[in-house]
Design an enzyme around this catalytic site. Structure first.
Site, PDB file in Angstrom:
ATOM      1  N   ASP A  78      74.249 125.582 -34.564  1.00 39.99           N
ATOM      2  CA  ASP A  78      75.525 125.781 -35.239  1.00 39.99           C
ATOM      3  C   ASP A  78      76.206 127.057 -34.774  1.00 39.99           C
ATOM      4  OD1 ASP A  78      73.483 127.298 -36.608  1.00 39.99           O
ATOM      5  OD2 ASP A  78      74.893 127.618 -38.256  1.00 39.99           O
ATOM      6  N   GLU A 171      71.861 128.033 -39.150  1.00 41.85           N
ATOM      7  CA  GLU A 171      71.401 129.427 -39.163  1.00 41.85           C
ATOM      8  C   GLU A 171      72.499 130.361 -39.621  1.00 41.85           C
ATOM      9  OE1 GLU A 171      70.600 133.500 -37.500  1.00 41.85           O
ATOM     10  OE2 GLU A 171      72.307 132.154 -37.181  1.00 41.85           O
TER      11      GLU A 171
END
Length: 401
Positions: A78, A171
């Site tokens: 991400d 994350e």
């Protein structure tokens, strides 16, 4: 073999922003599109157990010498919600100093006076954007470097340790390790490949918590408000004024922690404030939370119990405590860096990584550089040469005997 740069340019074409307001895993389903592409690539290069689970976590194994430790390499797919990751227009520029024109139409420049790290990269080839989106080096550079390392191990005859690959979602919103399958990963130890400038390695990170403040007021027509109106916005401002100004991030560096106001919203009837709390030192971390609790108690004593609600939640803790008993993990990385011509530099992370959570859950996991600079913003960039050196570093970690 596919170059690390070609891999990276492909991966940044996927919009994988995570969403802190989502309650799903992954927080955005578009992250699974990159995950599926990575699984397909791994299968094509011969990683037979490549797979993505229902939560968007990608795993794979490159078998190696069973007499060597099993080592994990982990990166997150991400990108930060702080700037758009959609329609990234990446390009490579040869850098010889001075400012870089990112976008002629909009007159957007990457200026050396604003980003002094540019002075370290004269003569290199920088991957940049057009200045309207982030690049995604955090952490697609780590993903690309791990994939390039895996392909190198598979196509050469070097003796190497077994490599366990892990790519995580979310994350950037603090949930990357939430559903990571540590028992199924089966690594003796691991490294997150999620750092910055070349040569940097980190095994100390912030202790972290989040705080949400809700202030309740009473709205009365202003013409009849005397001694009756309770303006929640003003009380919220008063609460914030009770927090030490010197502990804001713009006044701190190195090992100094901070309390940061991240968001605010309000009307007379109700207001909310969102904070993050950070400190490497656990005692100082607890003191910062106590400062917020004392400020909340003061407000409630002054305006009445229940006027202000304070909700504190710990996010992650400093991994140093978990790494110090197994410093051989750090020493292996230092040897690998030196072997490929890097100058190792151990620095504290003024942030956190998946590795902090994983270390506390039994998988020692320091953080390694990717070569990227200016993460989380439109002026993010990464030198091609540094990415290539990071691949060599990862190969050296796996082939160190």
């Amino acid at each position: 073999m596919t170059s690390v740069v070609d891999r990276f340019l492909k991966y940044v074409s996927f919009d994988t922003q995570s969403d802190e307001n989502s309650e799903t895993t992954p927080s955005t389903m578009k992250q699974k599109l990159l995950g599926a592409a990575l699984v397909e690539e791994m299968l094509q290069m011969g990683i037979q157990d490549a797979r993505m689970d229902e939560n968007g976590y990608v795993y794979g194994t490159v078998p190696g010498d069973p007499n060597l430790p099993t080592i994990g390499l982990i990166a997150h797919m991400d990108t930060s919600p702080d700037a758009s990751g959609c329609d990234v227009k990446a390009k490579i520029v040869e850098y010889h100093g001075g400012d870089v024109l990112l976008n002629e139409e909009k007159n957007i420049w990457l200026r050396e006076k604003d980003y002094e790290s540019l002075k370290n990269h004269h003569g290199k080839h920088l991957i940049v954007t057009d200045g309207t989106t982030l690049l995604g080096a955090d952490n697609k550079a780590g993903v690309a470097e791990i994939m390039a390392c895996a392909e190198t191990l598979l196509t050469t005859k070097m003796r190497h340790a077994t490599l366990k690959i892990g790519f995580t979602p979310d994350e950037e919103v603090g949930r990357g390790a939430d559903k990571f399958d540590i028992p199924g990963f089966c690594a003796d130890y691991a490294y997150t490949v999620d750092g910055g400038a070349i040569g940097e390695m980190e095994y100390e990170n912030f202790n972290a918590a989040g705080a949400k403040v809700i202030v309740h007021g009473l709205n009365i027509h202003p013409g009849a408000a005397k001694n009756k109106m309770v303006n929640s916005q003003l009380i919220a401002m008063e609460f914030n004024s009770l927090l030490p100004a010197a502990q804001r991030p713009e006044h701190t560096e190195g090992y100094e922690g901070f309390i940061m106001l991240m968001a605010m919203n309000g009307e007379v009837e109700e207001s909310s404030l969102v904070y993050i709390i950070r400190d490497h030192d656990m005692e100082k971390f607890q003191q910062k939370k106590q400062t917020m609790e004392a400020a909340a108690a003061f407000i409630n004593a002054k305006y009445g119990e229940g006027t202000l609600e304070l909700h504190l939640r710990d996010s992650y803790f400093n991994m140093k405590k978990c790494i110090e008993p197994c410093m051989y993990v750090v020493e292996r990385a230092i040897r690998a860096m030196e072997a490929v011509g890097m100058t190792p530099k151990t620095v504290p992370i003024r942030g956190g990584t998946d590795g902090a959570r994983l270390s506390y859950e039994g998988l020692p996991c320091p953080n390694l550089c990717t070569g990227g600079e200016n993460f989380h913003g439109r002026f993010e960039y990464i030198p091609v040469e540094d990415m290539e050196m990071c691949v060599d570093m990862l190969v050296a970690i796996l082939t160190s005997l």
